[in-house]
Design an enzyme around this catalytic site. Structure first.
Site, mmCIF file in Angstrom:
data_model
loop_
_atom_site.group_PDB
_atom_site.id
_atom_site.type_symbol
_atom_site.label_atom_id
_atom_site.label_comp_id
_atom_site.label_asym_id
_atom_site.label_seq_id
_atom_site.Cartn_x
_atom_site.Cartn_y
_atom_site.Cartn_z
ATOM 1 N N ARG A 44 1.012 -1.183 -0.070
ATOM 2 C CA ARG A 44 -0.330 -0.063 0.223
ATOM 3 C C ARG A 44 1.107 1.141 0.162
ATOM 4 O O ARG A 44 0.307 1.962 -0.684
ATOM 5 C CB ARG A 44 -1.550 -0.233 1.662
ATOM 6 N N HIS A 83 23.867 27.060 7.231
ATOM 7 C CA HIS A 83 23.175 25.827 6.623
ATOM 8 C C HIS A 83 23.003 26.533 5.596
ATOM 9 O O HIS A 83 22.775 27.355 5.598
ATOM 10 C CB HIS A 83 22.014 25.779 8.011
ATOM 11 N N ASP A 115 21.819 35.722 -1.660
ATOM 12 C CA ASP A 115 22.577 34.982 -1.244
ATOM 13 C C ASP A 115 23.464 35.909 -2.537
ATOM 14 O O ASP A 115 24.754 34.845 -2.199
ATOM 15 C CB ASP A 115 22.308 33.614 -1.701
ATOM 16 N N GLU A 159 6.861 7.273 11.391
ATOM 17 C CA GLU A 159 6.934 8.973 12.425
ATOM 18 C C GLU A 159 8.362 9.927 12.137
ATOM 19 O O GLU A 159 9.057 9.339 12.406
ATOM 20 C CB GLU A 159 6.481 8.253 14.234
ATOM 21 N N ARG A 218 20.046 27.563 -1.709
ATOM 22 C CA ARG A 218 19.951 28.329 -0.395
ATOM 23 C C ARG A 218 21.600 28.410 0.680
ATOM 24 O O ARG A 218 21.118 26.810 1.295
ATOM 25 C CB ARG A 218 18.627 27.552 -0.361
ATOM 26 N N GLN A 272 8.565 26.724 15.390
ATOM 27 C CA GLN A 272 8.238 26.674 14.040
ATOM 28 C C GLN A 272 8.672 26.128 12.891
ATOM 29 O O GLN A 272 9.979 25.628 12.771
ATOM 30 C CB GLN A 272 8.940 28.570 13.828
ATOM 31 N N ASP A 273 8.052 25.783 11.168
ATOM 32 C CA ASP A 273 8.592 24.650 10.631
ATOM 33 C C ASP A 273 8.354 25.682 9.571
ATOM 34 O O ASP A 273 7.658 26.836 9.313
ATOM 35 C CB ASP A 273 6.818 23.961 10.527
ATOM 36 N N ASN A 274 9.502 25.624 8.531
ATOM 37 C CA ASN A 274 9.496 26.051 7.339
ATOM 38 C C ASN A 274 9.293 25.271 6.050
ATOM 39 O O ASN A 274 10.307 24.046 6.252
ATOM 40 C CB ASN A 274 10.599 27.057 6.960
ATOM 41 N N TYR A 323 11.692 22.019 7.376
ATOM 42 C CA TYR A 323 12.677 22.270 8.530
ATOM 43 C C TYR A 323 12.069 22.521 9.776
ATOM 44 O O TYR A 323 11.717 23.879 9.584
ATOM 45 C CB TYR A 323 14.188 22.755 8.071
ATOM 46 N N HIS A 379 23.203 30.154 5.217
ATOM 47 C CA HIS A 379 22.293 30.840 6.243
ATOM 48 C C HIS A 379 22.633 30.760 8.125
ATOM 49 O O HIS A 379 23.112 29.761 8.313
ATOM 50 C CB HIS A 379 21.047 31.104 6.487
ATOM 51 N N LYS A 398 18.825 23.404 13.361
ATOM 52 C CA LYS A 398 16.958 23.551 12.725
ATOM 53 C C LYS A 398 17.040 21.752 12.173
ATOM 54 O O LYS A 398 18.107 20.703 12.390
ATOM 55 C CB LYS A 398 17.576 23.893 11.377
#
Length: 180
Positions: free
Chosen positions: A23, A117, A167, A28, A58, A46-48, A130, A61, A70
């Site tokens: 299936r 990162h 950047d 998790e 990217r 926070q989730d981005n 993240y 940073h 993160k």
């Protein structure tokens, strides 16, 4: 959850236990209680999520205040993920580590506060999610050049690297602000 140490002592690669059959699969992806058994005292606020095309880079940073830890994973596609130690007090200051994260391998990289990162998209597109341990604070955001020779990061070859205007204005590692 399987934990693999990287070449930087505090950066970890996490691989969930995946249950699959005809299936599909289930795993998790995050459990605060289980995570805190591995790494204590971490709370995410926070989730981005981003979607990027192949060749988009990217980073690198970080926030000089309100430093963010993160937990990075890929929902779709594949990226080359990089962390650079910016803690002057660390024996690994200025060193970097990397991992290829993908929707297929379901691995996640834990990057604690005190690191820069960045990631490079290797697939046609990639959706990256993240979790962060502190809120985004634009006034404290900093960026280091992804191709700085002082760091010597060995990025995978892509036809073209695509950077944001921000950047493109990143500073050299020698001119960056660091953590104590």
């Amino acid at each position: 959850m399987q934990v693999t140490k990287t070449s930087l002592a505090d950066v970890l690669l996490l691989t969930p236990k995946v249950y699959g059959d005809e299936r599909g699969h289930f795993f998790e992806s995050f459990n605060q209680q289980s995570f805190n058994k591995l790494i204590s005292g971490v709370n995410f606020v926070q989730d981005n999520q981003s979607r990027s095309a192949k060749g988009v880079l990217r980073g690198l940073h970080y926030q000089i205040q309100q430093a963010q830890g993160k937990l990075v994973r890929v929902l779709q596609g594949e990226i080359f993920d990089v962390a650079v130690d910016l803690r002057r007090s660390s024996a690994q200051f200025g060193q970097w580590t990397s991992a290829t994260l993908s929707a297929n391998n379901q691995q996640q990289m834990w990057i604690p506060p005190g690191f820069a990162h960045g990631f490079l998209v290797l697939s046609d597109t990639a959706d990256v999610l993240y979790k962060t341990t502190d809120y985004y604070a634009p006034r404290f955001e900093r960026a280091i050049r992804w191709d700085d020779s002082a760091l010597g990061i060995v990025w995978p070859n892509v036809e073209r690297v695509i950077l944001s205007e921000k950047d493109q204005q990143s500073v050299a590692f020698a001119n960056a602000e660091y953590y104590d």
